[in-house]
Write an enzyme that holds these catalytic residues in place. Structure first.
Site, PDB file in Angstrom:
ATOM      1  N   GLY A 170      19.552  74.991  35.867  1.00  0.00           N
ATOM      2  CA  GLY A 170      19.902  75.466  34.519  1.00  0.00           C
ATOM      3  C   GLY A 170      18.765  76.291  33.928  1.00  0.00           C
ATOM      4  O   GLY A 170      18.986  77.311  33.278  1.00  0.00           O
TER       5      GLY A 170
ATOM      6  N   TRP B 179      18.677  79.608  35.629  1.00  0.00           N
ATOM      7  CA  TRP B 179      19.799  80.445  35.198  1.00  0.00           C
ATOM      8  C   TRP B 179      19.350  81.352  34.040  1.00  0.00           C
ATOM      9  O   TRP B 179      19.824  82.472  33.893  1.00  0.00           O
ATOM     10  CB  TRP B 179      20.961  79.540  34.751  1.00  0.00           C
ATOM     11  CG  TRP B 179      22.095  80.289  34.114  1.00  0.00           C
ATOM     12  CD1 TRP B 179      23.160  80.843  34.758  1.00  0.00           C
ATOM     13  CD2 TRP B 179      22.276  80.576  32.725  1.00  0.00           C
ATOM     14  NE1 TRP B 179      23.996  81.458  33.854  1.00  0.00           N
ATOM     15  CE2 TRP B 179      23.481  81.310  32.594  1.00  0.00           C
ATOM     16  CE3 TRP B 179      21.558  80.291  31.570  1.00  0.00           C
ATOM     17  CZ2 TRP B 179      23.960  81.750  31.369  1.00  0.00           C
ATOM     18  CZ3 TRP B 179      22.031  80.729  30.349  1.00  0.00           C
ATOM     19  CH2 TRP B 179      23.212  81.445  30.252  1.00  0.00           C
ATOM     20  N   HIS B 180      18.406  80.835  33.218  1.00  0.00           N
ATOM     21  CA  HIS B 180      17.976  81.598  32.054  1.00  0.00           C
ATOM     22  C   HIS B 180      17.162  82.839  32.420  1.00  0.00           C
ATOM     23  O   HIS B 180      17.127  83.802  31.656  1.00  0.00           O
ATOM     24  CB  HIS B 180      17.150  80.725  31.102  1.00  0.00           C
ATOM     25  CG  HIS B 180      17.992  79.774  30.321  1.00  0.00           C
ATOM     26  ND1 HIS B 180      18.354  78.548  30.800  1.00  0.00           N
ATOM     27  CD2 HIS B 180      18.559  79.889  29.095  1.00  0.00           C
ATOM     28  CE1 HIS B 180      19.105  77.937  29.892  1.00  0.00           C
ATOM     29  NE2 HIS B 180      19.251  78.725  28.860  1.00  0.00           N
ATOM     30  N   GLY B 181      16.488  82.806  33.524  1.00  0.00           N
ATOM     31  CA  GLY B 181      15.680  83.978  33.848  1.00  0.00           C
ATOM     32  C   GLY B 181      15.055  83.871  35.217  1.00  0.00           C
ATOM     33  O   GLY B 181      14.846  82.779  35.748  1.00  0.00           O
TER      34      GLY B 181
ATOM     35  N   PHE C 298      19.268  87.163  29.663  1.00  0.00           N
ATOM     36  CA  PHE C 298      19.656  86.161  30.663  1.00  0.00           C
ATOM     37  C   PHE C 298      20.966  86.561  31.344  1.00  0.00           C
ATOM     38  O   PHE C 298      21.477  85.870  32.147  1.00  0.00           O
ATOM     39  CB  PHE C 298      19.795  84.784  30.021  1.00  0.00           C
ATOM     40  CG  PHE C 298      18.556  84.383  29.257  1.00  0.00           C
ATOM     41  CD1 PHE C 298      17.303  84.661  29.771  1.00  0.00           C
ATOM     42  CD2 PHE C 298      18.647  83.778  28.027  1.00  0.00           C
ATOM     43  CE1 PHE C 298      16.150  84.322  29.071  1.00  0.00           C
ATOM     44  CE2 PHE C 298      17.490  83.431  27.326  1.00  0.00           C
ATOM     45  CZ  PHE C 298      16.253  83.704  27.845  1.00  0.00           C
TER      46      PHE C 298
END
Lengths: 294, 471
Positions: free
Chosen positions: B328, B331-333, B471
Site C-alpha cells: 500500500g 502504491w503511493h509512489g 500517485f
C-alpha cells in the site's frame, strides 16, 4: 438552504467591498513570495498611476530586493521572486499602459526557459473581474489582513515574542547565512561552465519576442546587471550571457548599466544582496540612470 | 486539467447540459466517456492511448469471464489471473521502472537511463486498480443472473459501461477508487430529478474550500520543508511546518475527493466516501478506517483477505498485515521511502493488534484526548516520508530539530496555524455533531457555507496540483 447561503454571501461581499474600498490596504506586505509577486503585479495592472512617464524594473529576485531600498517613486519595481524577466515583460505587454523606460536585469536570463507563469493574470477571465472587484485581489485577502495587522500593529508584541526586529534588517537577512556556503559553492560550479547553446538560444528567442512587442510602443529599454557574491563575479557563464546580450542588442543601439565591481557587496545566501548592499547598488544604479540618453 | 481551472469548469458545464438533454442510457454514458477522454488528454494527449489500452484489456477479459459457464471455473480463474497480471504489469512498467532502473542499474547505464525515462501517466495507480476490481468482481460473481448488473449481455453495452467505469473523469486521476460491484449497478438513465442538489452543493463547497483556501495556501509555507531550505529554520518552525503539511495533505486529498464526489453527484452517480474525519482517530486501525477509505477497503478486499487475512494463524496474520501495508505504501509512489512509510504503519498496526490481543488496557475517557493526540503526532511524523522522499533529507530534517539555533519564523508559524484552523474545526464539528450538537450546527450551516464560499472567492491560494496526482 442554497438561497439563504446566496443571500448571506451577497451581504458578505457587499460589506467587504465597502471595507476594501474605504480602507488603505497598501501596507499589507508580509505574505509568501508567490503572494508578494501577485500583489506587485496587480498593483502594476490596476493601481499604478501615470506609468507612461515612469520607469519599470523587470528582473528576478536579485532585483526584487531593491523594493526595500530608497528607490524613487518614478520607478516601479516589477521584479519577481523565483520568476524570470519574461514575466515582467509579459505583464507590461499585457497592460494598456507602457512605461517610458524599462530596465531589464541580465543576470538570470536563463530562467526564461520557464515561461508559463502569470498567464492567468493576463487572461480576460481574471483581469476584468479583478479590475472591477478589488476584493478579488491578493492585497485584499482577509487572512493576510489579519496577519499583516498582527505584524504591522503589534511590533512590540512581535519583538517581545520573537526577540527579532520587526522590519527586515541586515541582521535578519543574515539568518539565511546558514545556507550561504553551500549555495555559493553550487552556484560557482554552475556559473563556471558554459551554458548549453540550445538553452541560451531558446531564452534569447523568447526575450526577443517580448522585446519586439515592447519596443514597438516606443519604450526605451536599458539592460543592467546586479552585483553578485565576490567569488561568483566574472565567471564563464556570466560572461557568455553578457556577450550574447551585446551580440543580440549591440551597445551602439541599446544602453547598458554595467555591473559594478562586486567587491564590497554582500549577499545573504550567496545570491541575493543584503539590505545594506542593495542600498549601495541603488545609489550606483541611480547615478548611472542620470547618465542615460533616454 | 485541474479541478480549479476555468477549462475544467467549462468542461463540466458543457457535459452537464449535454448529458441531461440526451435521453438514452448509452448516449449519456458516451457523453461522459468523451468528456473523460478530453479531461485525461488535456495535459498529455499521447497518454490517452494507454488509458484506452487498459480499458480494452479489461473489457475483453471481463466479458470473456462473464460468458464462460460456471462449470469451467478453472478457466474463469485463469482469465481473471491474466487480467490482474496485465493490470499490475502496466502499473509496474510505468510506475516502478524508474525505481528499478535507479536501484539496480543506475542512471548512467543504458538500461537504467531507459527505465528512468519512462513517463508516469497521471492516475495510473487509480485506473489500473479499478481494472483489477472489474476482473476480480466478474470472476467472484457466482450466479449468472447477477452478471447482468455487472456485465451486460451485449458486448457494445459492456464496452461502454467499462470505458465509463474506468475513465469517469471526477475520479479518474486521484480517486476515490471505485469498485466494479459498487459502480456498475448504478449505470442507467438519469434525469435532473436524480440529482441531490444540497448534498452536491455541500460536497463541492467544502471540497473547493479545503483545496483552494486551506491546502493551496498552506503549500506556500510548507514549501520551505524542501531540502536544503529547512536547514535554515528553527526547531519550532520545523515542527509547525510538519504539522502544516499534515493538515495540507488532508485538506488537499479530502478536498479533491469531496469535489470528485460532488461532481459525480451532478451526473447522479454516487462515489464512496473517502475521508471520515481521520485526525480524530484513537488508534492506527481507526485511522485506516477513516483515511483514504476507498484504498484501504480495496487493499482489504483484493489483497489482505485473498492473502488469508486473519484466518490462518497469528504469524500469517502479521505477515499479511505487513505485506498489505508495505505494498500500500509503495502504491503511493515509486520510492523506497513510501515502502518505509507503509512499513511504519504496518508495524504500528501490528503492535496495536498485539496489545489488543494480550492486554486489556482501558484508557479513562478523560485521557482519550491524549491518546488521539499521540496517534495524530505519530501519523504526522510519518508524513515526513511523503514530503521528503529521500532518506538523508528526512534524517537531516529530524536532526535539524535539535541542531538548529536560528530564530523562529513567525511569518510561517502564524500563517500555518491560521490556515489549519478550518481543518481543526472541521473535525471538531464532526465530534460536536456526534455529541448532540447537531441542532446548533444545522442552524449555523448557511453562515458556515457562505463563509466558505466567501473565502474561496477572496482568499484562495495559488493553484497547485493535487498532491495525490503524483500517485
Amino acid at each position: 438552504m442554497i438561497k439563504k447561503i446566496g443571500v448571506i454571501l451577497l451581504i458578505q461581499i457587499i460589506l467587504y467591498s465597502l471595507f476594501v474600498s474605504t480602507v488603505d490596504l497598501s501596507w499589507i506586505k508580509r505574505q509568501s513570495f508567490e503572494q508578494s509577486n501577485l500583489i506587485k503585479s496587480e498593483k502594476y495592472l490596476y493601481e499604478e498611476q501615470n506609468i507612461e512617464n515612469r520607469s519599470a524594473i523587470i528582473g528576478t529576485s536579485l532585483s526584487a530586493v531593491l523594493d526595500k531600498t530608497d528607490l524613487p517613486d518614478e520607478f516601479v519595481n516589477i521584479a519577481f521572486h523565483g520568476m524570470s524577466v519574461l514575466d515582467g515583460f509579459k505583464l507590461i505587454n499585457s497592460s494598456p499602459q507602457k512605461p517610458e523606460k524599462v530596465f531589464v536585469e541580465m543576470n538570470m536570463i536563463l530562467l526564461a526557459i520557464f515561461d508559463e507563469d502569470y498567464k492567468d493574470l493576463q487572461t480576460p477571465y481574471s483581469y476584468y473581474p479583478k479590475k472591477y472587484l478589488p476584493i478579488l485581489r491578493q492585497k485584499a485577502r482577509p487572512v493576510e489582513l489579519i496577519t499583516s495587522s498582527f505584524f504591522e500593529f503589534a511590533p512590540n508584541f512581535y519583538r517581545t515574542i520573537t526577540g527579532q526586529p520587526t522590519i527586515e534588517s541586515d541582521e535578519e537577512v543574515e539568518v539565511e547565512n546558514f545556507l550561504k556556503a553551500s549555495q555559493v559553492e553550487k552556484k560557482k560550479v554552475e556559473l563556471s561552465t558554459t551554458a548549453r547553446a540550445g538553452l541560451v538560444d531558446t531564452c534569447f528567442q523568447r526575450l526577443a519576442v517580448e522585446m519586439q512587442a515592447l519596443e514597438q510602443t516606443g519604450t526605451c529599454i536599458i539592460f543592467y546587471e546586479v552585483p553578485l557574491e565576490e567569488g561568483l563575479c566574472g565567471l564563464t557563464q556570466s560572461n557568455q550571457i553578457r556577450d550574447r546580450f551585446y551580440k543580440e542588442y549591440p551597445r551602439t543601439k541599446y544602453q547598458y548599466i554595467s555591473q559594478p565591481s562586486c567587491e564590497g557587496y554582500r549577499t545573504s545566501d550567496g545570491l541575493h544582496m543584503t539590505l545594506k548592499s542593495a542600498k549601495k547598488f541603488t545609489s550606483y544604479f541611480l547615478e548611472q540612470v542620470k547618465k542615460l540618453k533616454c | 486539467m485541474l479541478f480549479t481551472s476555468l477549462g475544467f469548469i467549462i468542461l463540466v458545464l458543457v457535459t452537464f447540459c449535454l448529458y441531461y438533454l440526451l435521453k438514452g442510457q448509452n448516449a449519456q454514458v458516451l457523453t461522459l466517456i468523451i468528456a473523460s477522454f478530453l479531461f485525461y488528454a488535456a495535459n498529455y494527449p499521447a497518454l490517452l492511448a494507454l488509458l484506452i489500452f487498459s480499458i480494452a484489456i479489461n473489457i475483453s477479459i471481463s466479458y470473456r469471464i462473464a460468458r464462460l459457464e460456471e462449470s469451467v471455473n478453472s478457466l474463469r480463474r485463469l482469465y481473471a489471473t491474466i487480467g490482474v497480471i496485465l493490470n499490475l504489469g502496466i502499473l509496474a512498467f510505468f510506475k516502478y521502472s524508474p525505481l528499478i532502473g535507479r536501484t539496480f542499474f543506475g542512471d548512467s547505464s543504458s538500461i537504467g537511463e531507459f527505465l528512468v525515462s519512462i513517463p508516469l501517466p497521471i492516475g495510473i495507480s487509480f485506473f489500473t486498480f479499478q481494472g483489477i476490481s472489474l476482473v476480480v468482481d466478474t470472476f467472484r460473481t457466482q450466479k449468472i443472473e447477477d452478471y447482468h448488473s455487472l456485465i451486460p449481455k451485449k458486448f457494445n453495452d459492456h464496452t461502454l459501461n467499462t470505458a465509463f467505469f474506468i475513465s469517469f473523469f471526477p475520479q479518474l486521476v486521484a480517486g476515490p477508487i471505485v469498485k466494479a460491484h459498487e459502480f456498475l449497478p448504478q449505470i442507467g438513465v438519469k434525469t435532473w430529478k436524480d440529482i441531490e442538489i444540497n448534498t452536491c452543493f455541500k460536497n463541492l463547497t467544502t471540497g473547493y474550500f479545503l483545496k483552494m483556501v486551506v491546502a493551496d495556501n498552506l503549500s506556500s509555507f510548507t514549501f520551505w520543508m524542501v531540502y536544503p531550505y529547512f536547514q535554515a529554520k528553527s526547531a519550532l518552525t520545523l515542527m509547525v511546518m510538519l504539522f502544516g503539511y499534515s493538515i495540507q495533505i488532508f485538506a488537499d486529498f479530502a478536498g479533491y475527493s469531496l469535489i470528485a464526489i460532488g461532481i459525480a453527484g451532478l451526473f447522479s452517480y454516487k462515489l464512496p466516501t473517502n475521508f471520515l474525519f481521520p485526525y480524530i482517530s484513537l488508534s492506527f486501525s481507526e485511522f485506516w478506517r477513516r483515511w483514504h477509505i476507498s484504498l484501504s477497503t480495496f487493499l482489504r478486499e483484493y489483497l489482505y483477505i485473498p492473502l488469508g487475512g486473519n484466518r490462518e494463524g497469528q504469524v500469517r496474520t502479521y505477515f499479511n498485515l505487513m505485506t498489505t501495508m508495505v505494498l500500500g505504501g509503495l502504491w503511493h509512489g515509486a520510492a523506497w521511502s513510501y515502502a518505509v512509510w507503509g512499513a511504519f504503519h504496518g508495524i504500528a498496526l501490528a503492535i496495536e493488534r498485539l496489545i489488543n490481543d494480550y492486554f486489556d488496557i482501558k484508557i479513562p475517557k478523560a485521557l482519550l484526548f491524549f491518546k488521539g493526540l499521540f496517534i495524530f503526532l505519530m501519523i504526522t511524523f510519518a508524513w515526513l516520508l511523503f514530503k521528503l522522499p529521500e532518506f538523508n533529507h528526512v534524517i537531516a530534517y529530524v536532526s535539524s530539530f535539535f541542531n538548529n539555533p536560528n530564530g523562529n519564523d513567525y511569518n510561517i508559524i502564524i500563517h500555518i496555524l491560521l490556515y489549519s484552523i478550518p481543518v481543526i474545526l472541521y473535525h471538531f464539528f464532526y465530534l460536536l455533531k456526534e455529541n448532540k450538537g447537531n441542532d446548533y450546527l444545522k442552524r449555523a450551516e448557511p453562515i458556515l457555507y457562505s463563509t466558505m464560499l466567501f473565502l474561496i472567492i477572496t482568499n484562495s491560494g495559488s493553484a497547485t496540483d493535487f498532491i495525490y496526482f503524483q500517485f
